[in-house]
Design an enzyme around this catalytic site. Structure first.
Site, mmCIF file in Angstrom:
data_model
loop_
_atom_site.group_PDB
_atom_site.id
_atom_site.type_symbol
_atom_site.label_atom_id
_atom_site.label_comp_id
_atom_site.label_asym_id
_atom_site.label_seq_id
_atom_site.Cartn_x
_atom_site.Cartn_y
_atom_site.Cartn_z
ATOM 1 N N GLU A 57 0.840 -1.203 0.000
ATOM 2 C CA GLU A 57 0.000 0.000 0.000
ATOM 3 C C GLU A 57 0.874 1.252 0.000
ATOM 4 O OE1 GLU A 57 -2.113 -3.150 2.586
ATOM 5 O OE2 GLU A 57 -0.056 -2.470 2.276
ATOM 6 N N CYS A 83 -1.640 -3.162 7.390
ATOM 7 C CA CYS A 83 -1.072 -3.274 8.734
ATOM 8 C C CYS A 83 -1.586 -2.161 9.649
ATOM 9 C CB CYS A 83 0.452 -3.278 8.681
ATOM 10 S SG CYS A 83 1.217 -1.749 8.105
#
Length: 152
Positions: A57, A83
């Site tokens: 990401e 995360c």
């Protein structure tokens, strides 16, 4: 927003990107694609694309200006749950997504407790009002580039 067909198409691409990750014993292999409201890809990334600490990401977001107006109506597809905590960088991917104001996140697989106990990326994003879509039918495919890890 995106249709189920589009979600499948973009998740398949995110998983293909995950296969490009150099395997690492201490990290997942993840792919991410950012798609605008018109269904056009605006960025992509994968884990360890630029260095051994880069998350998918993060790699995809780094290719866009922080104030890119398309982000406010975009969807980010990630083969693994973003995360929620991180030792290698100041901001976890959930914070990066929130900072970018991306309103929709699609994942294939929830992060197991291999490296971080109780990842709460999905919960944090949902609490902030983001639309979260899980595609569990892609979980096995998303796990495949991570077979170098002990996922049992």
């Amino acid at each position: 927003m995106s249709t189920q067909f589009d979600d499948s198409r973009w998740m398949e691409l995110a998983i293909q990107l995950a296969h490009q990750c150099p395997p690492a014993e201490g990290a997942y292999s993840v792919g991410a694609v950012i798609v605008d409201a018109d269904g056009q890809e605006i960025s992509r990334g994968y884990s360890r694309e630029t260095d051994d600490k880069t998350h998918a990401e993060e790699a995809a977001l780094a290719k866009l200006k922080a104030d890119d107006p398309r982000l406010k109506t975009a969807t980010i597809y990630s083969s693994l749950e973003p995360c929620s905590q991180r030792a290698s960088r100041p901001k976890p991917c959930t914070t990066l997504i929130l900072d970018a104001e991306i309103p929709r996140v699609v994942i294939a697989w929830r992060e197991p407790s291999l490296f971080v106990t109780n990842c709460v990326g999905v919960e944090l994003l949902a609490q902030r009002g983001l639309a979260i879509v899980e595609l569990p039918e892609y979980a096995e495919a998303a796990m495949e580039p991570n077979r170098h890890l002990d996922l049992t």
